[in-house]
Design a protein around this motif. Structure first.
Motif, PDB file in Angstrom:
ATOM      1  N   SER A   1      45.834  14.031 -67.162  1.00 40.58           N
ATOM      2  CA  SER A   1      46.244  15.072 -68.101  1.00 40.58           C
ATOM      3  C   SER A   1      47.397  14.556 -68.950  1.00 40.58           C
ATOM      4  CB  SER A   1      46.688  16.325 -67.346  1.00 40.58           C
ATOM      5  OG  SER A   1      47.874  16.071 -66.602  1.00 40.58           O
ATOM      6  N   ALA A   2      47.660  15.241 -70.063  1.00 39.99           N
ATOM      7  CA  ALA A   2      48.753  14.814 -70.940  1.00 39.99           C
ATOM      8  C   ALA A   2      50.086  14.830 -70.206  1.00 39.99           C
ATOM      9  CB  ALA A   2      48.806  15.717 -72.174  1.00 39.99           C
TER      10      ALA A   2
ATOM     11  N   TYR B   1      54.027   9.693 -65.895  1.00 38.11           N
ATOM     12  CA  TYR B   1      53.775   8.334 -65.428  1.00 38.11           C
ATOM     13  C   TYR B   1      54.438   7.318 -66.359  1.00 38.11           C
ATOM     14  CZ  TYR B   1      51.187   4.529 -63.189  1.00 38.11           C
ATOM     15  OH  TYR B   1      50.850   3.390 -62.495  1.00 38.11           O
ATOM     16  N   ALA B   2      54.302   7.549 -67.660  1.00 34.47           N
ATOM     17  CA  ALA B   2      54.917   6.655 -68.639  1.00 34.47           C
ATOM     18  C   ALA B   2      56.436   6.652 -68.497  1.00 34.47           C
ATOM     19  CB  ALA B   2      54.519   7.077 -70.055  1.00 34.47           C
TER      20      ALA B   2
ATOM     21  N   SER C   1      45.677   1.665 -70.287  1.00 35.56           N
ATOM     22  CA  SER C   1      46.006   2.150 -71.633  1.00 35.56           C
ATOM     23  C   SER C   1      47.452   2.634 -71.694  1.00 35.56           C
ATOM     24  CB  SER C   1      45.047   3.273 -72.048  1.00 35.56           C
ATOM     25  OG  SER C   1      45.226   4.433 -71.260  1.00 35.56           O
ATOM     26  N   ILE C   2      47.936   3.225 -70.609  1.00 35.62           N
ATOM     27  CA  ILE C   2      49.334   3.668 -70.551  1.00 35.62           C
ATOM     28  C   ILE C   2      50.254   2.453 -70.511  1.00 35.62           C
ATOM     29  CG2 ILE C   2      51.065   4.907 -69.197  1.00 35.62           C
ATOM     30  CD1 ILE C   2      48.820   6.734 -68.194  1.00 35.62           C
ATOM     31  N   TYR C   3      49.909   1.472 -69.690  1.00 35.55           N
ATOM     32  CA  TYR C   3      50.741   0.269 -69.592  1.00 35.55           C
ATOM     33  C   TYR C   3      50.903  -0.398 -70.945  1.00 35.55           C
ATOM     34  CZ  TYR C   3      49.604   0.691 -64.585  1.00 35.55           C
ATOM     35  OH  TYR C   3      49.439   1.135 -63.296  1.00 35.55           O
ATOM     36  N   GLU C   4      49.788  -0.547 -71.648  1.00 32.39           N
ATOM     37  CA  GLU C   4      49.849  -1.226 -72.941  1.00 32.39           C
ATOM     38  C   GLU C   4      50.646  -0.417 -73.959  1.00 32.39           C
ATOM     39  OE1 GLU C   4      47.023  -3.598 -76.127  1.00 32.39           O
ATOM     40  OE2 GLU C   4      46.070  -2.360 -74.581  1.00 32.39           O
ATOM     41  N   GLU C   5      50.428   0.883 -73.978  1.00 32.63           N
ATOM     42  CA  GLU C   5      51.129   1.722 -74.949  1.00 32.63           C
ATOM     43  C   GLU C   5      52.633   1.698 -74.710  1.00 32.63           C
ATOM     44  OE1 GLU C   5      51.239   6.363 -76.572  1.00 32.63           O
ATOM     45  OE2 GLU C   5      49.834   5.772 -75.006  1.00 32.63           O
TER      46      GLU C   5
END
Length: 311
Positions: free
Chosen positions: A181-182, A188-189, A228-232
């Motif tokens: 979820s958002a 997490y980020a 995708s979170i890691y890269e962003e």
């Protein structure tokens, strides 16, 4: 070269739960260390992803201060890592390297130690801990645990690789945040940024290593979400780079493969659980990670015995 704003057993019952999309909140995080099924041997040559980087034109004054702090720490200790260098250093110099993460991170640490073992002046410390992650801070709080490690080991470079246990909901206060979820992604980020910023403020570069292709279908999809979170996040943090590993261990259709040809010899590189790395796969993982970061830090890394997929 201009500065880069740098973006590094499951039981069958677990697979059923994952496929059904259920939360791992009530599953023991160590389940990722158990076997699922045996692999189907396959082999083909992987593509070669590059570290995520960005233009230096977006550097703020604060970013420049952080970068200067990191580079001053490198210079003071004699470590040759340098993202702004215009030429390539012929050796790493005197560098302290810290590796943290979960059991996948431990796979990386074994591989890195084997590849860096013959380099004089380089000290590698692994503090990875199985069953940990950023979504189960009740079990092991990485942002809190990392701080004293940075003080103790004074690393010039921190490798972080985790996520194998993070396909689960998070409880924040009285709220339950559902995986994907958002709100979950944002939380997490934030945990990721807490780790990377602590390291860069301590004078270390950070390489966040992405997760490889996984075999269990629902689990594999979740790992892509994490990547995708890691890269962003890495893309937006100065002093941090993101190194993708997914494609190296996938076949030409993007599917999981356990068996490949390494340096001309058919080898098993992934574990029977379809998640972890087999013994022969750990130095392969490390080889590709080190291959990628040489261009980022403008330094030649003389690996002891590079192991690359040749078929």
């Amino acid at each position: 070269m201009a500065h880069h704003k740098l973006r590094a057993g499951m039981t069958s019952a677990l697979v059923v739960l994952l496929t059904a999309g259920l939360s791992l909140q009530h599953l023991n995080a160590q389940a990722a260390d158990l076997a699922v099924t045996k692999p189907t041997p396959k082999a083909s040559v992987s593509s070669s992803p590059q570290p995520t980087q960005s233009s230096p034109t977006t550097l703020s004054a604060t970013d420049q201060q952080i970068l200067s702090r990191i580079q001053n720490a490198q210079n003071a200790g004699g470590c040759k890592l340098n993202v702004t260098a215009t030429s390539t250093a012929t050796s790493l110099g005197t560098c302290n390297i810290l590796i943290v993460g979960d059991s996948i991170g431990n796979n990386l640490s074994v591989g890195l130690k084997s590849q860096l073992a013959s380099i004089k002046g380089v000290k590698v410390t692994s503090r990875s801990k199985a069953s940990t992650g950023l979504s189960n801070s009740w079990f092991y709080n990485w942002p809190q645990k990392l701080a004293p490690m940075l003080t103790q080991y004074k690393p010039n470079l921190v490798f972080i690789m985790m996520g194998a246990n993070d396909h689960q909901d998070m409880k924040v206060g009285k709220k339950i945040l559902h995986f994907g979820s958002a709100a979950w992604n944002a939380q997490y980020a934030a945990g990721m940024r807490a780790m990377t910023s602590a390291a860069t403020k301590a004078g270390a570069y950070v390489v966040w290593v992405g997760l490889p292709v996984m075999r269990p279908a629902s689990y594999a999809k979740a790992m892509k979400t994490l990547n995708s979170i890691y890269e962003e996040v890495a893309t937006g943090e100065v002093g941090v780079s993101y190194v993708a590993t997914h494609d190296y261990f996938a076949d030409n259709k993007g599917h999981f493969r356990a068996w490949v040809v390494v340096n001309g010899k058919r080898s098993k590189v992934r574990g029977d659980d379809g998640i972890h790395f087999a013994r022969e796969g750990q130095p392969v993982l490390a080889t590709y990670v080190l291959d990628q970061i040489q261009s980022v830090f403008h330094v030649k890394i003389a690996q002891k015995s590079p192991k690359r997929i040749t078929g």
